[in-house]
Design an enzyme around this catalytic site. Structure first.
Site, mmCIF file in Angstrom:
data_model
loop_
_atom_site.group_PDB
_atom_site.id
_atom_site.type_symbol
_atom_site.label_atom_id
_atom_site.label_comp_id
_atom_site.label_asym_id
_atom_site.label_seq_id
_atom_site.Cartn_x
_atom_site.Cartn_y
_atom_site.Cartn_z
ATOM 1 N N GLY A 57 0.775 -1.227 0.000
ATOM 2 C CA GLY A 57 0.000 0.000 0.000
ATOM 3 C C GLY A 57 0.806 1.277 0.000
ATOM 4 O O GLY A 57 0.345 2.298 0.513
ATOM 5 N N SER A 58 2.010 1.268 -0.562
ATOM 6 C CA SER A 58 2.791 2.525 -0.575
ATOM 7 C C SER A 58 2.105 3.591 -1.412
ATOM 8 O O SER A 58 2.122 4.767 -1.058
ATOM 9 C CB SER A 58 4.211 2.270 -1.084
ATOM 10 N N ARG A 107 -5.797 -7.868 -8.841
ATOM 11 C CA ARG A 107 -6.827 -8.720 -9.433
ATOM 12 C C ARG A 107 -7.361 -8.057 -10.706
ATOM 13 O O ARG A 107 -7.609 -6.846 -10.717
ATOM 14 C CB ARG A 107 -7.992 -8.945 -8.458
ATOM 15 N N ILE A 108 -7.534 -8.849 -11.740
ATOM 16 C CA ILE A 108 -8.155 -8.328 -12.960
ATOM 17 C C ILE A 108 -9.660 -8.270 -12.730
ATOM 18 O O ILE A 108 -10.260 -9.238 -12.242
ATOM 19 C CB ILE A 108 -7.825 -9.228 -14.169
ATOM 20 N N ASN A 129 -6.394 3.637 -12.090
ATOM 21 C CA ASN A 129 -5.370 2.652 -11.766
ATOM 22 C C ASN A 129 -4.008 3.243 -12.065
ATOM 23 O O ASN A 129 -3.868 4.090 -12.950
ATOM 24 C CB ASN A 129 -5.556 1.377 -12.605
ATOM 25 N N HIS A 163 -0.229 2.070 -13.226
ATOM 26 C CA HIS A 163 0.455 0.932 -13.851
ATOM 27 C C HIS A 163 1.923 1.310 -14.025
ATOM 28 O O HIS A 163 2.225 2.409 -14.520
ATOM 29 C CB HIS A 163 -0.188 0.622 -15.207
ATOM 30 N N LEU A 221 -7.846 -4.327 -20.254
ATOM 31 C CA LEU A 221 -6.783 -4.260 -19.255
ATOM 32 C C LEU A 221 -5.743 -3.195 -19.588
ATOM 33 O O LEU A 221 -5.197 -3.162 -20.699
ATOM 34 C CB LEU A 221 -6.077 -5.624 -19.156
ATOM 35 N N GLU A 255 5.705 7.058 -8.907
ATOM 36 C CA GLU A 255 4.296 6.707 -8.677
ATOM 37 C C GLU A 255 3.739 7.520 -7.510
ATOM 38 O O GLU A 255 2.606 8.030 -7.554
ATOM 39 C CB GLU A 255 4.157 5.213 -8.369
HETATM 40 C C1 GRF Z 1 4.261 -1.568 -7.249
HETATM 41 O O1 GRF Z 1 5.136 -2.417 -7.967
HETATM 42 C C2 GRF Z 1 3.672 -0.559 -8.180
HETATM 43 O O2 GRF Z 1 4.499 -0.375 -9.310
HETATM 44 C C3 GRF Z 1 2.347 -1.129 -8.599
HETATM 45 O O3 GRF Z 1 1.939 -2.019 -7.561
HETATM 46 C C4 GRF Z 1 3.094 -2.416 -6.785
HETATM 47 C C5 GRF Z 1 2.848 -2.307 -5.306
HETATM 48 O O4 GRF Z 1 2.414 -1.006 -5.030
HETATM 49 N N1 GRF Z 1 1.413 -0.058 -8.779
HETATM 50 P P1 GRF Z 1 2.005 -0.572 -3.519
HETATM 51 O O5 GRF Z 1 3.288 -0.355 -2.755
HETATM 52 O O6 GRF Z 1 1.200 -1.710 -2.911
HETATM 53 O O7 GRF Z 1 1.231 0.692 -3.697
#
Ligand code: GRF
Length: 196
Positions: free
Chosen positions: A12-13, A90-91, A106, A108, A143, A173
């Site tokens: 969840g960063s 999950r798709i 989203n 990506h 997707l 990100e």
């Molecule tokens: C990371 O690899 C990011 O590139 C993608 O999802 C992965 C985990 O992100 N969006 P997070 O730290 O759980 O937000």
């Protein structure tokens, strides 16, 4: 004040970057963090931040449709104006996406339309690309293919590894997603482009 639901699957960063930005003067506030994995470390981080959380273990469902039905109900219950997928792995079916058309985002880890799907950093390095990055887009039935709302670019340097590139892109990100969510919540659809 727009209501934001965030879907995660792991640490969840990206979610934390969004929560930190919404803690200040912001046109939106978080109403739910949900995960398909009860062990997702992001759930505890969201709870610590005072946000309601929900874990729906997708492995406990016999079908994808049954999982999506419970997830959709949980989302409808909090009346989100925007749903942010943040490391959600999950798709989602066209039927699910259709229930939230125009309000699901989203992030990506590639410069879409290049490298939809998985292993984006390894593919960019293998292709000999000189730059990589991340994209925030509206989620549609196809997707990783919806309208692009923002991108951030990084250089791929000599000797770059998948891990070093992933780390560089993740930093971007955490800049891009809050900027795009803030604009989207304000009704601004002008795409945002950042460089490292
Ligand atoms: C990371 O690899 C990011 O590139 C993608 O999802 C992965 C985990 O992100 N969006 P997070 O730290 O759980 O937000």
């Amino acid at each position: 004040m727009k209501r934001i639901a965030i879907l995660i699957s792991g640490g969840g960063s990206n979610m934390m970057a969004l929560l930190r930005d919404m803690a200040g003067d912001h046109p939106a506030r978080p109403v739910l963090v949900a995960s398909n994995d009860p062990a997702a470390a992001g759930l505890a981080r969201a709870e610590a931040a005072g946000v309601a959380t929900l874990a729906l273990d997708h492995r406990g469902y016999g079908t994808r449709a049954a999982f999506e039905s419970d997830l959709a109900r949980a989302l409808h219950d909090v009346r989100p104006d925007i749903i942010a997928l943040a490391g959600f792995m999950r798709i989602l079916s066209p039927e699910f996406v259709g229930q939230f058309a125009g309000k699901m985002l989203n992030i990506h880890p590639s410069l879409l339309p290049k490298y939809p799907g998985l292993h984006t950093h390894a593919r960019a390095i293998a292709a000999g690309d000189t730059e990589a990055g991340c994209t925030v887009h509206e989620v549609t039935a196809d997707l990783d293919a919806g309208p692009i709302l923002g991108q951030a670019r990084v250089t791929i340097e000599a000797g770059e590894t998948e891990a070093s590139l992933a780390a560089k892109v993740l930093v971007q990100e955490h800049r891009l997603y809050p900027a795009v969510l803030r604009a989207f919540a304000s009704g601004d659809r002008q795409p945002i482009f950042l460089t490292e």
